[in-house]
Design a protein around this motif. Structure first.
Motif, PDB file in Angstrom:
ATOM      1  N   GLY A 144      -0.307   6.607   2.512  1.00 38.90           N
ATOM      2  CA  GLY A 144      -0.176   5.682   1.391  1.00 38.90           C
ATOM      3  C   GLY A 144       0.209   4.281   1.775  1.00 38.90           C
ATOM      4  N   GLN A 145       0.176   3.951   3.072  1.00 40.13           N
ATOM      5  CA  GLN A 145       0.534   2.606   3.518  1.00 40.13           C
ATOM      6  C   GLN A 145      -0.639   1.635   3.406  1.00 40.13           C
ATOM      7  N   ILE A 146      -1.844   2.174   3.277  1.00 35.75           N
ATOM      8  CA  ILE A 146      -3.063   1.378   3.154  1.00 35.75           C
ATOM      9  C   ILE A 146      -3.863   1.905   1.970  1.00 35.75           C
ATOM     10  N   ASP A 147      -4.426   0.984   1.160  1.00 34.80           N
ATOM     11  CA  ASP A 147      -5.185   1.384  -0.028  1.00 34.80           C
ATOM     12  C   ASP A 147      -6.549   1.959   0.325  1.00 34.80           C
ATOM     13  N   LEU A 148      -7.242   1.299   1.213  1.00 32.94           N
ATOM     14  CA  LEU A 148      -8.539   1.788   1.668  1.00 32.94           C
ATOM     15  C   LEU A 148      -8.825   1.200   3.040  1.00 32.94           C
ATOM     16  N   ALA A 149      -9.747   1.822   3.751  1.00 28.03           N
ATOM     17  CA  ALA A 149     -10.061   1.349   5.098  1.00 28.03           C
ATOM     18  C   ALA A 149     -11.548   1.505   5.374  1.00 28.03           C
ATOM     19  N   ILE A 150     -12.047   0.650   6.254  1.00 34.33           N
ATOM     20  CA  ILE A 150     -13.404   0.784   6.786  1.00 34.33           C
ATOM     21  C   ILE A 150     -13.260   1.023   8.281  1.00 34.33           C
ATOM     22  N   ILE A 151     -13.737   2.161   8.739  1.00 31.80           N
ATOM     23  CA  ILE A 151     -13.563   2.539  10.142  1.00 31.80           C
ATOM     24  C   ILE A 151     -14.899   2.925  10.766  1.00 31.80           C
ATOM     25  N   GLY A 152     -14.949   2.819  12.082  1.00 29.43           N
ATOM     26  CA  GLY A 152     -16.177   3.150  12.787  1.00 29.43           C
ATOM     27  C   GLY A 152     -16.061   4.376  13.663  1.00 29.43           C
ATOM     28  N   GLY A 153     -14.873   4.979  13.708  1.00 28.02           N
ATOM     29  CA  GLY A 153     -14.677   6.160  14.549  1.00 28.02           C
ATOM     30  C   GLY A 153     -14.504   7.423  13.731  1.00 28.02           C
ATOM     31  N   GLU A 154     -14.147   8.494  14.418  1.00 28.04           N
ATOM     32  CA  GLU A 154     -13.994   9.803  13.798  1.00 28.04           C
ATOM     33  C   GLU A 154     -12.590   9.944  13.221  1.00 28.04           C
ATOM     34  N   VAL A 155     -12.516  10.349  11.960  1.00 23.36           N
ATOM     35  CA  VAL A 155     -11.216  10.622  11.332  1.00 23.36           C
ATOM     36  C   VAL A 155     -10.613  11.859  11.995  1.00 23.36           C
ATOM     37  N   PRO A 156      -9.310  11.844  12.311  1.00 22.44           N
ATOM     38  CA  PRO A 156      -8.676  13.018  12.910  1.00 22.44           C
ATOM     39  C   PRO A 156      -8.951  14.276  12.092  1.00 22.44           C
ATOM     40  N   PRO A 157      -9.319  15.385  12.739  1.00 20.64           N
ATOM     41  CA  PRO A 157      -9.681  16.613  12.013  1.00 20.64           C
ATOM     42  C   PRO A 157      -8.616  17.078  11.030  1.00 20.64           C
ATOM     43  N   GLU A 158      -7.350  16.896  11.395  1.00 26.30           N
ATOM     44  CA  GLU A 158      -6.264  17.383  10.538  1.00 26.30           C
ATOM     45  C   GLU A 158      -6.135  16.593   9.240  1.00 26.30           C
ATOM     46  N   LEU A 159      -6.846  15.443   9.116  1.00 20.17           N
ATOM     47  CA  LEU A 159      -6.750  14.618   7.910  1.00 20.17           C
ATOM     48  C   LEU A 159      -7.980  14.729   7.016  1.00 20.17           C
ATOM     49  N   LYS A 160      -9.038  15.353   7.492  1.00 23.26           N
ATOM     50  CA  LYS A 160     -10.309  15.317   6.768  1.00 23.26           C
ATOM     51  C   LYS A 160     -10.231  15.944   5.383  1.00 23.26           C
TER      52      LYS A 160
END
Length: 316
Positions: free
Chosen positions: A144-160
């Motif tokens: 909850g520290q960031i509202d939204l993000a644009i990323i180019g890598g793989e999201v950690p499996p434990e967060l998907k």
């Protein structure tokens, strides 16, 4: 009704001590005196009837009870901030804060343009941009520290399972050469000609390099046989090295638009090979979504999705 044995100020103090590693540095960061910090910790330990810090070492170390309280305290403070922002949001975008996250390339070359356009439309909304690794950015969204993000890598499996991950746009990684390179007179290289080049790359653990190596391998090119002249830790450093004639590089088209337009480097295609990565929009569906967040997602992001496609085509 149960009496709550701590205050928000005490949770802030606990968090500051854990982050700074000492009572004095925590006091400095909070602009209060060290005795005041020590007194609040003593009150907190007395109320909870447990020690929160091991006081034997030079650095303030949390006990198991301290770590547990810090974990819940982070969540409580985050929820308090979210509550305040939700109330501020009632002002119809006449105030409030939008916090955006991005991985390195996106945050450096794409996000500033997005934020500039958003600020023109909503000048009263404060915008914060946090540029970190994909992993750290994803965790910040989850917390909850960031509202939204644009990323180019793989999201950690434990967060998907906890995050909303939506494909946003395709980011092409182009092969560029110094303008005085012997092959800068051609527009298309054969695969085997890559083995003759001297490459400048990011380090082997970077997300972009991993994407490049995966695509090359699938295309029948062995990345281990490519000659890496040097490894640098930033895209800007690689761009400067290419322009200085030190070697070739794979760079995101979003990072080299100006250089290609100015003729400062030469883009060359590889026969039968196209290197792209998917940029993703990441949000936490369980967190309050402000009007500023909705405005950014609905009004700004679609414009730059189209821009990426145009930039990729125009740079060929």
């Amino acid at each position: 009704m149960i009496d709550i044995p701590f205050t928000l100020d005490q949770l802030r103090i606990l968090k500051a001590i854990a982050a700074e590693g000492s009572f004095k540095r925590a006091a400095d960061s909070l602009y209060v005196s060290q005795p005041a910090v020590s007194l609040q910790v003593q009150h907190l330990e007395r109320q909870l009837d447990v020690p929160l810090f091991d006081r034997g070492g030079r650095r303030a170390q949390l006990t198991e009870a301290g770590r547990l309280l810090l974990s819940y305290g982070d969540r409580i403070l985050s929820l308090c901030q979210e509550t305040c922002r939700a109330i501020d949001d009632l002002q119809n975008l006449n105030g409030g804060t939008l916090i955006i996250g991005a991985s390195q390339t996106t945050g450096t070359y794409l996000m500033p343009r997005m934020i500039g356009l958003f600020r023109k439309k909503y000048p009263d909304v404060a915008v914060q941009l946090h540029v970190h690794s994909t992993r750290r950015t994803a965790w910040s969204v989850a917390n909850g520290q960031i509202d939204l993000a644009i990323i180019g890598g793989e999201v950690p499996p434990e967060l998907k399972e906890d995050l909303e991950i939506l494909p946003y746009a395709e980011d092409e990684l182009a092969l560029v050469l110094p303008i005085l390179h012997p092959l800068a007179t051609v527009n298309v290289l054969q695969k085997e000609e890559l083995y003759k080049l001297q490459f400048i790359t990011l380090d082997s653990q970077s997300t972009i390099r991993k994407v490049i190596e995966q695509v090359l391998t699938k295309s029948g090119i062995d990345p281990r046989q490519l000659s890496v002249e040097m490894e640098l830790n930033s895209i800007e450093a690689i761009k400067n090295a290419v322009q200085a004639g030190l070697g070739a590089a794979f760079l995101s088209v979003t990072a080299i638009e100006k250089e290609l337009q100015m003729g400062a480097m030469h883009r060359v295609a590889i026969e039968g090979v196209e290197i792209k990565r998917t940029l993703c929009q990441v949000r936490n569906p369980n967190r309050y979504r402000s009007r500023a967040t909705e405005a950014f997602c609905n009004e700004i992001l679609p414009l730059f999705s189209d821009h990426l496609a145009v930039a990729s085509a125009a740079s060929i």
